[in-house]
Write an enzyme that holds these catalytic residues in place. Structure first.
Site, short mmCIF file in Angstrom:
data_model
loop_
_atom_site.label_atom_id
_atom_site.label_comp_id
_atom_site.label_asym_id
_atom_site.label_seq_id
_atom_site.Cartn_x
_atom_site.Cartn_y
_atom_site.Cartn_z
N THR A 49 -12.64 -5.78 -11.76
CA THR A 49 -11.28 -6.29 -11.96
C THR A 49 -11.29 -7.77 -11.61
O THR A 49 -12.31 -8.33 -11.24
CB THR A 49 -10.26 -5.55 -11.08
OG1 THR A 49 -10.42 -5.99 -9.71
CG2 THR A 49 -10.44 -4.04 -11.14
N CYS A 50 -10.12 -8.41 -11.71
CA CYS A 50 -10.05 -9.84 -11.38
C CYS A 50 -10.26 -10.07 -9.88
O CYS A 50 -10.64 -11.18 -9.47
CB CYS A 50 -8.71 -10.42 -11.81
SG CYS A 50 -7.27 -9.61 -11.08
N ASN A 51 -10.03 -9.06 -9.07
CA ASN A 51 -10.15 -9.22 -7.62
C ASN A 51 -11.40 -8.60 -7.02
O ASN A 51 -11.67 -8.79 -5.83
CB ASN A 51 -8.92 -8.61 -6.91
CG ASN A 51 -7.72 -9.51 -6.99
OD1 ASN A 51 -7.85 -10.73 -7.05
ND2 ASN A 51 -6.54 -8.92 -7.02
N ARG A 52 -12.19 -7.87 -7.83
CA ARG A 52 -13.37 -7.23 -7.27
C ARG A 52 -14.36 -6.87 -8.38
O ARG A 52 -13.97 -6.60 -9.52
CB ARG A 52 -13.00 -5.99 -6.47
CG ARG A 52 -12.50 -4.82 -7.30
CD ARG A 52 -12.13 -3.62 -6.44
NE ARG A 52 -10.98 -3.91 -5.61
CZ ARG A 52 -11.01 -3.96 -4.27
NH1 ARG A 52 -12.14 -3.72 -3.64
NH2 ARG A 52 -9.93 -4.23 -3.58
N GLN A 116 -2.02 -0.56 -9.79
CA GLN A 116 -2.83 -0.94 -10.95
C GLN A 116 -4.30 -0.57 -10.76
O GLN A 116 -4.97 -0.12 -11.69
CB GLN A 116 -2.71 -2.44 -11.21
CG GLN A 116 -3.44 -2.89 -12.47
CD GLN A 116 -3.29 -4.38 -12.72
OE1 GLN A 116 -2.90 -5.14 -11.84
NE2 GLN A 116 -3.62 -4.81 -13.93
N ALA A 190 9.74 -24.81 -14.62
CA ALA A 190 9.01 -23.78 -15.37
C ALA A 190 7.74 -23.36 -14.65
O ALA A 190 6.70 -23.13 -15.25
CB ALA A 190 8.67 -24.32 -16.76
N SER A 194 8.84 -18.91 -10.86
CA SER A 194 10.11 -18.86 -11.58
C SER A 194 9.97 -18.04 -12.85
O SER A 194 10.82 -17.20 -13.18
CB SER A 194 10.57 -20.28 -11.95
OG SER A 194 10.92 -21.01 -10.80
#
Length: 462
Positions: A49-52, A116, A190, A194
């Site tokens: 994943t993006c984190n592991r 997720q 932007a 936000s």
């Protein structure tokens, strides 16, 4: 056999390191097969994943498998191990299993309790199954981990409180409006937070979105994402009375909205509630605006306090999941210990069946006048006697396999029932089967090395 987990995650490696260890989705099947080709690996799953990025493996020699997996990483990613070894962690046996349970249930995530990762682990397991890189151990372990994670989220409140600024803003808005149905949103600036907050509000029923930014093109680009409208600051001030929610994060050095402007807008909107979120540092909205009747103003600290409070609640719920994990570890250990008993039980059943068949053949010769019905009754009764005689020994060896020093108990079981011949025949048959399967797989995949098809050895225990 041993179970190991080798990997790196957001705690051990910065994003500039993690991004070097990503897999394109189309490459994962080939990576799994390549990992299976690695020496000593019997089963494997890759969770990316993006984190592991984590490699789970069933191995036959844990002392060297960390080295073998690092070698695989060097080859696959084209990096020297000196570039990443310091960022790696490795867990063995019970610690590896516990780590998987923590990952799947969201306890090891950047946002504790997020769901997720559960879907990501499940997909990783299903892909490994499809590529035939899992076997007896991981088929059980990963199914158990996914099932436990689902139960953890359904039986606790770990995922029910907001733990990001954007979610906290939405939670606050629900307290004020009850529903965002047909509510209008104005975004000043932007920025990422936000935009994310506006996205959540829009997904929860807010319809009209107005975007204001110093660069009109950027405002228009963000407005397009919500079917909204881009305005200049002057136009935005004139529209204050038409909106219900304002999210502000402009990066300005001073206040961009004053108390007087809000008071005028409230007179024109007949004091209908106005929800204002100031995410900017320094602040965009004059703090005295909070004194205006029916205006609900929150700054970044208010939202962070809500987030921290909710994180504490999640940590409290996490303790309940930790207890679930302890129970699941014990259950898996009990199951794993009994794996070595299966060949013994089969050997005993085979021997008993052979004895029964020989006895029936002898009976047929000695009593040739018995008719078919009489033989059927005798066969049924004698088989029942054999099964009843085996019932208690089988039950006891299963129990003893879950106790300390199961190898001694199983060795004694083999000697007591003289099962050496049956076990040897079983192993020889299994070796032939493995050789046939290996040749088939090797031919189909075109591998230089033969993937090892999982076979649970006798007395297996990590």
């Amino acid at each position: 056999m041993h179970i190991i987990s080798v990997g790196l995650n957001y705690r051990t490696a910065p994003v500039e390191v993690r991004e070097k260890f990503t897999f394109a989705e189309k490459d994962l099947p080939r990576a799994l097969r390549g990992l299976m080709d690695t020496k000593s690996i019997m089963e494997c799953v890759i969770v990316a994943t993006c984190n592991r990025t984590e490699f789970y493996a069933v191995v036959d020699r844990h002392q060297l498998c960390g080295h073998y997996i690092r070698s695989f990483m060097e080859r696959w990613f084209g990096l020297s191990r000196e570039e990443f070894t310091n960022h790696l962690y490795m867990y063995e046996d019970e610690k590896a299993i516990e780590h998987l349970f923590r990952v799947t249930s969201g306890l090891d995530s950047m946002v504790i309790g997020e769901t997720q990762i559960l879907g990501q682990v499940k997909q990783a397991f299903l892909l490994a199954q499809a590529e035939k890189t899992t076997g007896t151990v991981f088929n059980m372990l990963f199914k158990q981990a996914v099932t436990m994670a689902k139960r953890a989220h359904s039986e606790t409140m770990i995922g029910e409180s907001a733990v990001s600024v954007s979610y906290a803003a939405v939670e606050l808005g629900k307290q004020i409006f009850g529903s965002f149905h047909k509510k209008s949103v104005m975004i000043l600036g932007a920025g990422e937070t936000s935009e994310l907050t506006a996205k959540h509000l829009y997904a929860n029923g807010a319809t009209q979105v107005i975007v204001v930014n110093r660069t009109y093109e950027r405002a228009a680009s963000l407005a397009d994402k919500f079917n909204g409208t881009a305005y200049s600051m002057e136009e935005a001030i004139s529209k204050l009375h038409e909106i219900d929610i304002m999210i502000s994060s402009t990066g300005s050095d001073g206040f961009v909205i004053s108390r007087e402007q809000v008071q005028e807008a409230m007179r024109r909107r007949k004091s209908k509630p106005l929800f204002m979120i100031d995410i900017a540092v320094p602040r965009d909205l004059d703090p005295s605006i909070a004194a205006v009747e029916n205006v609900f103003l929150y700054d970044i600290d208010d939202l962070e306090n809500i987030v921290q409070s909710n994180l504490e609640q999640r940590r409290s719920e996490a303790l309940k999941i930790e207890e679930m994990i302890r129970q699941e570890l014990a259950a898996f250990d009990q199951w794993y210990r009994t794996l070595g008993v299966v060949p013994l039980i089969r050997a005993l059943q085979t021997k008993a069946s052979d004895i029964h068949m020989e006895t029936m053949d002898s009976l047929t010769k000695k009593l040739p006048d018995l008719d078919e019905h009489e033989m059927k009754v005798i066969r049924k009764l004698t088989k029942s006697i054999v099964n009843q005689m085996m019932q208690d020994p089988i039950l006891r060896i299963k129990e003893m396999a879950g106790e300390k020093h199961p190898e001694e108990a199983m060795d004694m079981f083999v000697k007591l029932f003289a099962l050496e011949e049956q076990l040897n025949q079983s192993r020889q048959a299994e070796d032939v089967k493995l050789e046939d399967n290996a040749e088939t797989i090797k031919s189909a995949l075109g591998h230089k090395q033969t993937p090892v098809v999982t076979a649970v050895p006798v007395f297996a225990h990590p």
